[in-house]
Write an enzyme that holds these catalytic residues in place. Sequence first.
Site, PDB file in Angstrom:
ATOM      1  N   ASN A   1      31.719  -9.906  58.036  1.00 26.35           N
ATOM      2  CA  ASN A   1      31.187  -9.186  56.870  1.00 26.35           C
ATOM      3  C   ASN A   1      30.491 -10.116  55.877  1.00 26.35           C
ATOM      4  O   ASN A   1      29.619  -9.671  55.132  1.00 26.35           O
ATOM      5  CB  ASN A   1      32.350  -8.449  56.181  1.00 26.35           C
ATOM      6  CG  ASN A   1      31.987  -7.999  54.784  1.00 26.35           C
ATOM      7  OD1 ASN A   1      31.263  -7.017  54.609  1.00 26.35           O
ATOM      8  ND2 ASN A   1      32.463  -8.724  53.770  1.00 26.35           N
ATOM      9  N   ALA A   2      30.848 -11.396  55.884  1.00 26.59           N
ATOM     10  CA  ALA A   2      30.313 -12.321  54.880  1.00 26.59           C
ATOM     11  C   ALA A   2      28.793 -12.323  54.915  1.00 26.59           C
ATOM     12  O   ALA A   2      28.197 -12.454  55.982  1.00 26.59           O
ATOM     13  CB  ALA A   2      30.844 -13.733  55.132  1.00 26.59           C
TER      14      ALA A   2
ATOM     15  N   THR B   1      22.365 -12.866  49.824  1.00 32.90           N
ATOM     16  CA  THR B   1      20.918 -12.618  49.701  1.00 32.90           C
ATOM     17  C   THR B   1      20.277 -13.794  48.969  1.00 32.90           C
ATOM     18  O   THR B   1      20.908 -14.425  48.104  1.00 32.90           O
ATOM     19  CB  THR B   1      20.617 -11.342  48.894  1.00 32.90           C
ATOM     20  OG1 THR B   1      21.272 -11.443  47.614  1.00 32.90           O
ATOM     21  CG2 THR B   1      21.078 -10.094  49.607  1.00 32.90           C
TER      22      THR B   1
ATOM     23  N   ASP C   1      16.689 -13.270  47.817  1.00 34.25           N
ATOM     24  CA  ASP C   1      15.486 -12.447  47.874  1.00 34.25           C
ATOM     25  C   ASP C   1      14.292 -13.127  47.216  1.00 34.25           C
ATOM     26  O   ASP C   1      14.402 -13.692  46.118  1.00 34.25           O
ATOM     27  CB  ASP C   1      15.721 -11.106  47.158  1.00 34.25           C
ATOM     28  CG  ASP C   1      16.743 -10.226  47.860  1.00 34.25           C
ATOM     29  OD1 ASP C   1      17.185 -10.569  48.977  1.00 34.25           O
ATOM     30  OD2 ASP C   1      17.091  -9.159  47.296  1.00 34.25           O
TER      31      ASP C   1
ATOM     32  N   GLN D   1      12.707  -4.904  54.410  1.00 38.58           N
ATOM     33  CA  GLN D   1      12.761  -4.687  52.955  1.00 38.58           C
ATOM     34  C   GLN D   1      11.865  -5.700  52.247  1.00 38.58           C
ATOM     35  O   GLN D   1      11.917  -6.903  52.575  1.00 38.58           O
ATOM     36  CB  GLN D   1      14.209  -4.826  52.454  1.00 38.58           C
ATOM     37  CG  GLN D   1      14.371  -4.843  50.942  1.00 38.58           C
ATOM     38  CD  GLN D   1      13.834  -3.584  50.264  1.00 38.58           C
ATOM     39  OE1 GLN D   1      13.988  -2.480  50.777  1.00 38.58           O
ATOM     40  NE2 GLN D   1      13.186  -3.750  49.126  1.00 38.58           N
TER      41      GLN D   1
ATOM     42  N   GLN E   1      12.795  -9.463  51.501  1.00 36.12           N
ATOM     43  CA  GLN E   1      13.970  -9.811  52.312  1.00 36.12           C
ATOM     44  C   GLN E   1      13.606 -10.180  53.750  1.00 36.12           C
ATOM     45  O   GLN E   1      14.314  -9.796  54.692  1.00 36.12           O
ATOM     46  CB  GLN E   1      14.973  -8.655  52.321  1.00 36.12           C
ATOM     47  CG  GLN E   1      15.740  -8.497  51.000  1.00 36.12           C
ATOM     48  CD  GLN E   1      17.020  -7.718  51.178  1.00 36.12           C
ATOM     49  OE1 GLN E   1      17.036  -6.665  51.814  1.00 36.12           O
ATOM     50  NE2 GLN E   1      18.105  -8.219  50.624  1.00 36.12           N
TER      51      GLN E   1
ATOM     52  N   TYR F   1      16.747 -11.990  54.991  1.00 31.78           N
ATOM     53  CA  TYR F   1      17.929 -11.126  55.125  1.00 31.78           C
ATOM     54  C   TYR F   1      17.730 -10.087  56.238  1.00 31.78           C
ATOM     55  O   TYR F   1      18.616  -9.880  57.077  1.00 31.78           O
ATOM     56  CB  TYR F   1      18.161 -10.436  53.778  1.00 31.78           C
ATOM     57  CG  TYR F   1      19.399  -9.580  53.660  1.00 31.78           C
ATOM     58  CD1 TYR F   1      20.610 -10.130  53.268  1.00 31.78           C
ATOM     59  CD2 TYR F   1      19.342  -8.206  53.891  1.00 31.78           C
ATOM     60  CE1 TYR F   1      21.745  -9.338  53.117  1.00 31.78           C
ATOM     61  CE2 TYR F   1      20.471  -7.407  53.743  1.00 31.78           C
ATOM     62  CZ  TYR F   1      21.669  -7.981  53.353  1.00 31.78           C
ATOM     63  OH  TYR F   1      22.781  -7.187  53.210  1.00 31.78           O
TER      64      TYR F   1
ATOM     65  N   GLY G   1      23.918   1.362  53.796  1.00 30.88           N
ATOM     66  CA  GLY G   1      22.775   1.459  52.896  1.00 30.88           C
ATOM     67  C   GLY G   1      23.110   0.711  51.624  1.00 30.88           C
ATOM     68  O   GLY G   1      23.831  -0.287  51.640  1.00 30.88           O
TER      69      GLY G   1
ATOM     70  N   ILE H   1      25.090   0.000  48.559  1.00 30.91           N
ATOM     71  CA  ILE H   1      26.478   0.255  48.168  1.00 30.91           C
ATOM     72  C   ILE H   1      26.705  -0.362  46.785  1.00 30.91           C
ATOM     73  O   ILE H   1      26.139  -1.430  46.477  1.00 30.91           O
ATOM     74  CB  ILE H   1      27.445  -0.381  49.210  1.00 30.91           C
ATOM     75  CG1 ILE H   1      27.077   0.048  50.654  1.00 30.91           C
ATOM     76  CG2 ILE H   1      28.903  -0.033  48.889  1.00 30.91           C
ATOM     77  CD1 ILE H   1      27.125   1.538  50.933  1.00 30.91           C
TER      78      ILE H   1
HETATM   79  N1  CAA Z   1       7.879  -2.508  47.309  1.00 31.12           N
HETATM   80  C1  CAA Z   1       6.635  -2.828  46.922  1.00 31.12           C
HETATM   81  N2  CAA Z   1       6.383  -3.680  45.931  1.00 31.12           N
HETATM   82  C2  CAA Z   1       7.429  -4.229  45.303  1.00 31.12           C
HETATM   83  C3  CAA Z   1       8.747  -3.945  45.666  1.00 31.12           C
HETATM   84  C4  CAA Z   1       8.932  -3.027  46.705  1.00 31.12           C
HETATM   85  N3  CAA Z   1      10.157  -2.691  47.097  1.00 31.12           N
HETATM   86  N4  CAA Z   1       9.579  -4.659  44.880  1.00 31.12           N
HETATM   87  C5  CAA Z   1       8.794  -5.358  44.037  1.00 31.12           C
HETATM   88  N5  CAA Z   1       7.497  -5.098  44.294  1.00 31.12           N
HETATM   89  C6  CAA Z   1       6.322  -5.625  43.615  1.00 31.12           C
HETATM   90  C7  CAA Z   1       6.428  -5.499  42.118  1.00 31.12           C
HETATM   91  O1  CAA Z   1       6.007  -4.222  41.686  1.00 31.12           O
HETATM   92  C8  CAA Z   1       5.501  -6.574  41.642  1.00 31.12           C
HETATM   93  O2  CAA Z   1       4.177  -6.140  41.770  1.00 31.12           O
HETATM   94  P1  CAA Z   1       3.075  -6.530  40.671  1.00 31.12           P
HETATM   95  O3  CAA Z   1       2.976  -8.017  40.734  1.00 31.12           O
HETATM   96  O4  CAA Z   1       1.841  -5.822  41.121  1.00 31.12           O
HETATM   97  O5  CAA Z   1       3.620  -6.036  39.364  1.00 31.12           O
HETATM   98  C9  CAA Z   1       5.749  -7.630  42.687  1.00 31.12           C
HETATM   99  O6  CAA Z   1       6.269  -7.002  43.838  1.00 31.12           O
HETATM  100  C10 CAA Z   1       6.838  -8.574  42.215  1.00 31.12           C
HETATM  101  O7  CAA Z   1       6.294  -9.737  42.387  1.00 31.12           O
HETATM  102  P2  CAA Z   1       6.902 -10.979  41.614  1.00 31.12           P
HETATM  103  O8  CAA Z   1       6.073 -12.147  41.997  1.00 31.12           O
HETATM  104  O9  CAA Z   1       7.081 -10.679  40.175  1.00 31.12           O
HETATM  105  O10 CAA Z   1       8.305 -11.053  42.299  1.00 31.12           O
HETATM  106  P3  CAA Z   1       9.488 -11.980  41.950  1.00 31.12           P
HETATM  107  O11 CAA Z   1       9.222 -13.323  42.494  1.00 31.12           O
HETATM  108  O12 CAA Z   1       9.836 -11.861  40.499  1.00 31.12           O
HETATM  109  O13 CAA Z   1      10.605 -11.299  42.819  1.00 31.12           O
HETATM  110  C11 CAA Z   1      12.051  -9.536  43.529  1.00 31.12           C
HETATM  111  C12 CAA Z   1      11.178 -10.086  42.410  1.00 31.12           C
HETATM  112  C13 CAA Z   1      12.947 -10.639  44.123  1.00 31.12           C
HETATM  113  C14 CAA Z   1      11.176  -8.982  44.617  1.00 31.12           C
HETATM  114  C15 CAA Z   1      12.886  -8.446  42.846  1.00 31.12           C
HETATM  115  O14 CAA Z   1      12.032  -7.371  42.533  1.00 31.12           O
HETATM  116  C16 CAA Z   1      14.002  -7.925  43.723  1.00 31.12           C
HETATM  117  O15 CAA Z   1      15.080  -8.497  43.742  1.00 31.12           O
HETATM  118  N6  CAA Z   1      13.758  -6.822  44.416  1.00 31.12           N
HETATM  119  C17 CAA Z   1      14.809  -6.149  45.196  1.00 31.12           C
HETATM  120  C18 CAA Z   1      14.796  -6.557  46.632  1.00 31.12           C
HETATM  121  C19 CAA Z   1      15.879  -5.766  47.314  1.00 31.12           C
HETATM  122  O16 CAA Z   1      15.800  -4.556  47.450  1.00 31.12           O
HETATM  123  N7  CAA Z   1      16.928  -6.445  47.762  1.00 31.12           N
HETATM  124  C20 CAA Z   1      18.072  -5.779  48.342  1.00 31.12           C
HETATM  125  C21 CAA Z   1      19.301  -6.381  47.759  1.00 31.12           C
HETATM  126  S1  CAA Z   1      20.757  -5.427  48.147  1.00 31.12           S
HETATM  127  C22 CAA Z   1      21.101  -5.816  49.713  1.00 31.12           C
HETATM  128  O17 CAA Z   1      20.470  -6.608  50.350  1.00 31.12           O
HETATM  129  C23 CAA Z   1      22.277  -5.106  50.334  1.00 31.12           C
HETATM  130  C24 CAA Z   1      21.865  -4.312  51.485  1.00 31.12           C
HETATM  131  O18 CAA Z   1      22.138  -4.693  52.640  1.00 31.12           O
HETATM  132  C25 CAA Z   1      21.203  -3.001  51.277  1.00 31.12           C
END
Ligand code: CAA
Length: 240
Positions: free
Chosen positions: A82-83, A86, A88, A141, A144, A147, A178, A180
């Site tokens: 499970n460990a 991320t 990201d 994603q 990711q 990941y 999904g 959580i």
């Molecule tokens: N789809 C499309 N575009 C996206 C997006 C997405 N899902 N997420 C961010 N963007 C876009 C933003 O709108 C922004 O666009 P603009 O520059 O045009 O405004 C751009 O991407 C962000 O670029 P940055 O250079 O500012 O990005 P950053 O270096 O600051 O990084 C990030 C930000 C790391 C992407 C942050 O938004 C983030 O953490 N996003 C979430 C990612 C995610 O969903 N991770 C899942 C974690 S939970 C998990 O992993 C558990 C599991 O198993 C489900």
Amino acid sequence: MARTALVTGGSRGIGAAISQALKAQGCNVAATYAGNDEAAAKFTDETGIKTYKWNVGSYEDSAAGIAKVEADLGPIDIVVANAGITRDAPFHKMTPQQWQEVIDTNLTGVFNTVHPIWPGMRERKFGRVVVISSINGQKGQFAQVNYAATKAGDLGIVKSLAQEGARAGITANAICPGYIATEMVMAVPEKVRESIIGQIPAGRLGEPEEIARCVAFLASDESGFINGSTISANGAQFFV
Ligand code: CAA
């Protein structure tokens, strides 16, 4: 007969719920953690579940830790890999270090966790391997690449292990949670998280216990014919 179970990353988040669900099912449970001594001590105080500290990214540490668990609790019948972590970042910003850290923990960590336990399971003709993958290993994603690669790789691991273990009474299955309600998801920027919740038909994040329930099912003696499968638990966000 009480089964012995090992849960990596088993003192926090989804792992903590898994450890408790297996205990409630009558197992002797060992939970590992990587660094947060305070959370682990609190978890043991509250649940009575023993915790062990090692880095799943190291084969030597994993083998030594597993030997210690088996000396304390007996041979491991159930292993829940499970460990996970991320790191990201959009691909153009992802560093080799962010790539490697996630590979080491989420993918190599599964090898390091299951490999030392596997020969004993084969000898005893019983084993339950459950790997916690992710919806993002199924669909990919944004931010990711690392990941998602590991979580897709985890699915390849269980499908292969299932074929190798089937005749020895060992099953290997994956769960793809999904989003959580854990610290990992809460670390996603709020605006992004809100938009993710908007994409979940259930209209909410899942609870760790909803994943733990899947593990308890797959880990039971009665689930012997379920092998190489993937259970998705994602509030209808994505279908394979
Ligand atoms: N789809 C499309 N575009 C996206 C997006 C997405 N899902 N997420 C961010 N963007 C876009 C933003 O709108 C922004 O666009 P603009 O520059 O045009 O405004 C751009 O991407 C962000 O670029 P940055 O250079 O500012 O990005 P950053 O270096 O600051 O990084 C990030 C930000 C790391 C992407 C942050 O938004 C983030 O953490 N996003 C979430 C990612 C995610 O969903 N991770 C899942 C974690 S939970 C998990 O992993 C558990 C599991 O198993 C489900």
